[in-house]
Design a protein around this motif. Structure first.
Motif, PDB file in Angstrom:
ATOM      1  N   THR A  18      20.164 -80.951  -2.018  1.00 59.65           N
ATOM      2  CA  THR A  18      20.419 -80.099  -3.060  1.00 59.65           C
ATOM      3  C   THR A  18      20.099 -78.756  -2.860  1.00 59.65           C
ATOM      4  O   THR A  18      20.783 -77.925  -3.111  1.00 59.65           O
ATOM      5  CB  THR A  18      19.686 -80.634  -4.422  1.00 59.65           C
ATOM      6  N   LEU A  19      18.940 -78.378  -2.235  1.00 59.92           N
ATOM      7  CA  LEU A  19      18.468 -77.110  -1.946  1.00 59.92           C
ATOM      8  C   LEU A  19      19.525 -76.279  -0.904  1.00 59.92           C
ATOM      9  O   LEU A  19      19.985 -75.251  -1.163  1.00 59.92           O
ATOM     10  CB  LEU A  19      17.275 -77.181  -1.405  1.00 59.92           C
ATOM     11  N   ASN A  20      19.953 -76.981   0.065  1.00 62.16           N
ATOM     12  CA  ASN A  20      20.802 -76.503   0.955  1.00 62.16           C
ATOM     13  C   ASN A  20      22.375 -76.164   0.216  1.00 62.16           C
ATOM     14  O   ASN A  20      22.951 -75.029   0.615  1.00 62.16           O
ATOM     15  CB  ASN A  20      21.280 -77.626   2.106  1.00 62.16           C
ATOM     16  N   ALA A  21      22.639 -77.216  -0.605  1.00 63.94           N
ATOM     17  CA  ALA A  21      24.096 -76.810  -1.511  1.00 63.94           C
ATOM     18  C   ALA A  21      24.133 -75.698  -2.286  1.00 63.94           C
ATOM     19  O   ALA A  21      24.610 -74.785  -2.338  1.00 63.94           O
ATOM     20  CB  ALA A  21      24.442 -78.120  -2.066  1.00 63.94           C
ATOM     21  N   ALA A  46      27.179 -78.479  -5.156  1.00 62.62           N
ATOM     22  CA  ALA A  46      25.797 -77.856  -5.577  1.00 62.62           C
ATOM     23  C   ALA A  46      25.351 -78.441  -6.921  1.00 62.62           C
ATOM     24  O   ALA A  46      24.349 -79.088  -7.307  1.00 62.62           O
ATOM     25  CB  ALA A  46      25.768 -76.573  -5.698  1.00 62.62           C
ATOM     26  N   LEU A  47      26.381 -78.505  -8.077  1.00 64.72           N
ATOM     27  CA  LEU A  47      26.235 -78.832  -9.455  1.00 64.72           C
ATOM     28  C   LEU A  47      26.162 -80.301  -9.397  1.00 64.72           C
ATOM     29  O   LEU A  47      25.332 -80.859 -10.047  1.00 64.72           O
ATOM     30  CB  LEU A  47      27.560 -78.709 -10.196  1.00 64.72           C
ATOM     31  N   SER A  48      26.968 -81.125  -8.856  1.00 68.89           N
ATOM     32  CA  SER A  48      26.843 -82.502  -8.576  1.00 68.89           C
ATOM     33  C   SER A  48      25.433 -83.010  -7.912  1.00 68.89           C
ATOM     34  O   SER A  48      24.568 -83.946  -8.476  1.00 68.89           O
ATOM     35  CB  SER A  48      27.875 -83.329  -7.874  1.00 68.89           C
ATOM     36  N   ASN A  49      24.851 -82.275  -7.006  1.00 74.82           N
ATOM     37  CA  ASN A  49      23.700 -82.536  -6.299  1.00 74.82           C
ATOM     38  C   ASN A  49      22.411 -82.317  -7.338  1.00 74.82           C
ATOM     39  O   ASN A  49      21.536 -82.834  -7.502  1.00 74.82           O
ATOM     40  CB  ASN A  49      23.350 -81.638  -5.097  1.00 74.82           C
ATOM     41  N   ILE A  50      22.639 -81.217  -8.244  1.00 72.21           N
ATOM     42  CA  ILE A  50      21.744 -80.695  -9.086  1.00 72.21           C
ATOM     43  C   ILE A  50      21.426 -81.845 -10.024  1.00 72.21           C
ATOM     44  O   ILE A  50      20.676 -82.308 -10.752  1.00 72.21           O
ATOM     45  CB  ILE A  50      22.080 -79.479  -9.844  1.00 72.21           C
TER      46      ILE A  50
END
Length: 192
Positions: A143-146, A178-182
């Protein structure tokens, strides 16, 4: 077959208390015998008094250890809870900013490709600049990388140089990732 014993803090504390208690009991027993022989008086009262003091001391130490262990455990749980709540708040702020940016970037793709960058004033990286250092350990590296990748591309988009269409499309994909990982990390934080 090997057996493995883990040395935890509670086990270490218990062993220290046990060793201290045994040392005190042995010392007091020696002093008790010496004092009985020196006084040549009734020794039953002295023995009962000494044993009462020893037992009271042991009970007091055990109670103190139990209270301390409970307080330490609760402190760790409280700190973990505070960290998760803080991280959740930061992720929600970044999610809101990324959602807004994603909609703007998707809707104004044709304008950007035609050279109209006026909409970029509305694309924000304020929450990222303010909160990026507050992202906690509960956030996965993925998530942080995305998130970081998406914001780097947004910065590139807002810069003076023009990006090509494939990079623009990659930015939109990175924002969605990024949104899906968050979302996944926020769900995990809710279950903790």
């Amino acid at each position: 077959m090997k057996t493995r014993v883990e040395l935890t803090i509670s086990l270490l504390i218990f062993l220290i208390i046990l060793a201290t208690t045994l040392g005190v009991v042995i010392s007091l027993s020696g002093l008790l015998v010496a004092s009985i022989q020196a006084s040549e008086q009734d020794y039953i009262g002295a023995i009962v008094g000494s044993l009462g003091n020893i037992i009271g001391g042991i009970i007091g130490v055990l109670a103190a250890v139990l209270v301390a262990a409970y307080q330490i455990r609760k402190t760790f749980e409280l700190e973990r809870s505070k960290g998760a709540a803080s991280n959740s708040a930061v992720l929600r702020l970044l999610k809101t900013e990324l959602q807004s940016n994603c909609k703007l970037i998707q809707n104004f793709k044709s304008d950007y490709m035609e050279g109209n960058k006026a909409f970029l004033k509305s694309v924000s990286i304020d929450n990222w600049e303010r909160c990026s250092l507050q992202i906690g350990m509960e956030t996965s590296d993925t998530t942080l990388n995305a998130i970081s990748s998406a914001y780097r591309k947004i910065s590139l988009l807002k810069s003076e140089s023009k990006i090509n269409e494939s990079t623009y499309d990659k930015l939109i994909d990175d924002l969605s990732t990024a949104l899906s990982n968050i979302e996944e990390d926020l769900e995990l934080l809710k279950t903790r």
